[in-house]
Design a protein around this motif. Structure first.
Motif, short mmCIF file in Angstrom:
data_model
loop_
_atom_site.label_atom_id
_atom_site.label_comp_id
_atom_site.label_asym_id
_atom_site.label_seq_id
_atom_site.Cartn_x
_atom_site.Cartn_y
_atom_site.Cartn_z
N SER A 70 31.93 46.68 49.02
CA SER A 70 32.46 45.04 48.77
C SER A 70 33.84 44.79 49.59
O SER A 70 34.81 45.54 48.37
N SER A 96 35.39 41.84 48.97
CA SER A 96 36.38 41.31 48.11
C SER A 96 36.83 42.53 46.11
O SER A 96 38.30 42.97 46.10
N MET A 125 34.51 35.57 40.67
CA MET A 125 34.43 36.12 41.48
C MET A 125 32.93 35.92 41.09
O MET A 125 32.36 36.82 39.85
#
Length: 775
Positions: A240, A242, A371
């Motif tokens: 990921s 992020s 998120m």
């Protein structure tokens, strides 16, 4: 408590995040003002006697660390073209700003007696305009009749020649020193390109400047390298972008805070404080892994994002806090030593490690709440087959092969203890540089041809004002000459430069340059020389090099005089032996009731500083062990668990010390960090394992065997990942240009690797062997 904190952080996430970023902006402003340190005597406490002696010397005679030397070695030096090129080099050096004086054979002076005015005139040995090779050869012969310059400016046996450049002491304590040194190097390189004669440059100004500049350069690349490596591991692990960026943001903010704290404490970037930012990255990433691993595992089990965040903070908060606390202790204990440079490192590093906990505690849950929930790809790392199989094998070893575990551990300890007996404690001024580095090879050039360039000063104090005035100095000069003969006989030391050498040169000049008279005058000869030693009353005349020598080697009160010696970088083990030998000789020559003899200079302060740093290691290890023991006792409230936790962390330190002994890595100022830092970080694995063990024990009805098995399976994955990040982070230091930093990298990595193994294998075995229901 931790659940309340978790809810508080999530409920006030926006305010906390805004405050965090505002503080980060402020610390970034302070971090931008940080400067390099150009001080090299900070290892010694300011109240130390030898440090006070050094300050006293500098007040009387000036700095001893402002001389830079340029050397050449060639059989063709006295060919007209080459000689004129060397003269041009000297002239170019004089034009460089902050160069105060340049001395070499090209501007050497001879003393000619002027009977009419009863004075000695300093006449250049080499005319400013040389018209022929014959004229140069004649001047060369004259030079070789002047013993004063022999071995100081030239070595006739090896055809090596020396230029001494004195630099302004103020510029040496400022960033401007880099330009001055670079200009000198450019001038030397220009001479080399014209003549094809290699130049060698050394001296403390060059060594200090080059080291400081390399520290700044390496600090940037270490931060970038550690961030890049951490990003790669996190990206592979979490799949990921992020999540990876969020983790990097945590450590970047930590780096900003660490540099800002350094500035706010009034400190500068040194070889040690330059390590703090990359260390913050290396230690901060496991924080992120601990939190994210718990968040992901809980979310995978419950599918509830809010509950997963609360579970992450409440259950991992205490673990991460104590992990950071023990790591901070490993660093902070250096603040308890007597070494100023270690105190700086300990204070800044300890506080920075605790702040990285606060940053991750606020930023991670706050940012994750905004998120999206983690996808299936992000959770795949929880079921990686390789690590799952590895943990199953570890479980099998723990449950079914205890004797083999004990045997392997015992063999490793015996092997390491044997290596410890080979461990040496010794440091050199430039031994952190590779043997192929130009700084190192140039230093060895001067040691081979001129016995070195490291300054040692001997101060002879008559204990009374004007005790060395007039004829009273004659007996002192004779003793100094005897001492000089003894020192010159030592292969690691050059012929001392002192007022005695100047007086011998004056006597030779008085006797029309006859080298047979290059000796200390007796009382009868001194009566005639007295008039010739009076200062020139012509106000328009400038002091020549000899006048500078006479005035700079005796103080204005005529109470004390100095002997300046250049010597080889002999190391902290041999230097005390050499100094003790000279001290024994001074005790023979000088009556202690009438004279005080002091040994000082940068070489002595380096020795004393190294001693304080090495002793600081012993202190820091004891303090770290004590504080970490108290933390573990408070956390687990069990003496049995305390003993079980300390054994797997002491063994890796023994193994590291043994490896140092077997591989020849000396215990020196640049390697003292390894043990305390490694202990502080390695204990994190223990805390992580035992906290989970303590939490799982009631769930498994206090079944020790089942709890150990479950703990290995559930906690082992995050331990393996965090250990991988830590080891990879310290491997970055192996790319340093400094040997001590390289050793810190690979030795700490070995310590962490062995600590991971002992905590995943030996610790569970010990828990099973001593298991009771009292945890």
């Amino acid at each position: 408590m931790w659940k309340r904190l978790a809810k508080f952080v999530l409920q006030n996430r926006l305010v906390l995040l805004i405050l965090l970023f505002l503080c980060t902006g402020l610390m970034a402003f302070y971090a931008s003002k940080i400067k390099l340190s150009y001080e090299f005597s900070k290892a010694i406490p300011t109240d130390n006697t030898k440090y006070q002696d050094y300050l006293s010397f500098k007040n009387k005679f000036g700095d001893d660390g402002n001389l830079l030397v340029i050397g050449v070695q060639t059989d063709h030096f006295f060919e007209l073209k080459n000689f004129e090129s060397y003269r041009a080099l000297n002239n170019d050096l004089k034009k460089i700003p902050f160069v105060e004086n340049v001395l070499s054979v090209v501007n050497a002076a001879n003393l000619l007696k002027d009977t009419a005015f009863q004075k000695l005139n300093a006449i250049p040995v080499f005319d400013s305009t040389l018209n022929s090779q014959t004229q140069l050869d004649s001047s060369k012969k004259l030079l070789y009749t002047l013993p004063f310059y022999k071995s100081l400016l030239y070595n006739p046996k090896t055809n090596a020649f020396l230029t001494v450049v004195r630099l302004n002491k103020d510029v040496l304590n400022s960033p401007g020193r880099t330009k001055v040194i670079n200009d000198i190097v450019k001038a030397a390189d220009s001479y080399t390109s014209q003549t094809n004669i290699q130049t060698h440059i050394s001296g403390l100004p060059l060594i200090r400047t080059e080291v400081a500049d390399r520290i700044a350069h390496e600090m940037k690349w270490f931060i970038i390298g550690s961030l890049a490596l951490s990003a790669l591991i996190l990206l592979i692990m979490f799949r990921s972008v992020s999540t990876t960026l969020l983790s990097l943001l945590v450590v970047i903010i930590g780096v900003i805070f660490s540099v800002g704290i350094t500035y706010l404490f009034g400190y500068k970037i040194t070889l040690l404080t330059a390590l703090i930012p990359p260390l913050v990255v290396v230690i901060g990433i496991p924080n992120c892994i601990y939190f994210l691993n718990k968040y992901h595992s809980t979310f995978k089990r419950t599918g509830n994002k809010k509950q997963s965040l609360i579970d992450m903070v409440s259950k991992m908060g205490v673990v991460t806090l104590f992990c950071n606390l023990t790591a901070a202790i490993g660093f902070a204990v250096f603040a308890l030593t007597n070494s100023a440079i270690l105190k700086e490192f300990g204070q800044v590093a300890g506080l920075s490690i605790m702040l990285i906990f606060v940053i991750s505690f606020i930023l991670l849950p706050g940012a994750l709440s905004y998120m999206p929930v983690p996808g299936r790809k992000q959770l795949n790392y929880l079921d990686v087959r390789f690590f799952t199989n590895l943990l199953l094998r570890i479980e099998a070893w723990v449950l079914h092969h205890k004797k083999i575990v004990y045997t392997i551990t015992l063999v490793a300890v015996i092997f390491s203890v044997a290596g410890i007996f080979k461990l040496k404690t010794e440091g050199f001024i430039v031994d952190d540089l590779p043997k192929t580095d130009k700084i190192y090879t140039d230093l060895k050039f001067f040691e081979k041809n001129f016995n070195g360039v490291m300054p040692l000063e001997i101060i002879i104090d008559s204990k009374k004002r004007f005790g060395l005035a007039g004829t009273r100095i004659l007996p002192v000069l004779t003793k100094m000459d005897s001492l000089s003969t003894y020192i010159t006989s030592q292969k690691e030391m050059a012929r001392p430069l002192s007022i005695a050498e100047g007086i011998k040169f004056v006597k030779q000049g008085f006797y029309d340059g006859d080298s047979a008279y290059y000796s200390i005058p007796d009382s009868y000869q001194a009566a005639f020389l007295g008039e010739y030693l009076k200062p020139n009353n012509d106000s328009g005349s400038k002091k020549n090099n000899l006048s500078n020598l006479l005035s700079s080697f005796i103080d204005t009160a005529k109470e004390s005089t100095r002997m300046s010696i250049n010597m080889a970088d002999v190391g902290t083990k041999k230097l005390p032996v050499i100094i003790d030998g000279i001290r024994n000789k001074t005790n023979e020559l000088f009556d202690s009731s009438k004279f005080k003899i002091t040994f000082t200079g940068s070489t002595v302060t380096f020795l004393e500083g190294s001693t304080f740093i090495i002793n600081g290691l012993k202190q820091s290890l004891l303090w770290a062990f004590l504080f970490i023991t108290l933390c573990m006792l408070y956390l687990f409230k069990s003496l049995r668990i305390l003993i079980c936790s300390l054994i797997p962390n002491l063994i890796p330190l023994v193994i590291t010390a043994g490896i140092m002994g077997w591989t020849g890595v000396r215990l020196k100022p640049s390697t003292v960090l390894i043990f305390s830092v490694a202990l502080g970080i390695a204990i994190d694995v223990t805390i992580r394992f035992l906290v989970n063990y303590k939490q799982e024990l009631p769930v498994n009805n206090f079944n020790i065997k089942k709890t150990v098995s479950e703990t290995i399976k559930h906690t082992g994955l995050s331990i393996l990942y965090t250990s991988l990040v830590l080891i990879a982070g310290f491997i970055i230091f192996c790319f340093s240009g400094f040997g001590g930093t390289q050793s810190l990298g690979w030795l700490t990595s070995i310590t962490l690797l062995s600590a991971t193994l002992t905590n995943l294998v030996l610790l569970p075995v010990l828990l099973l062997a001593t298991g009771k229901k009292d945890i």
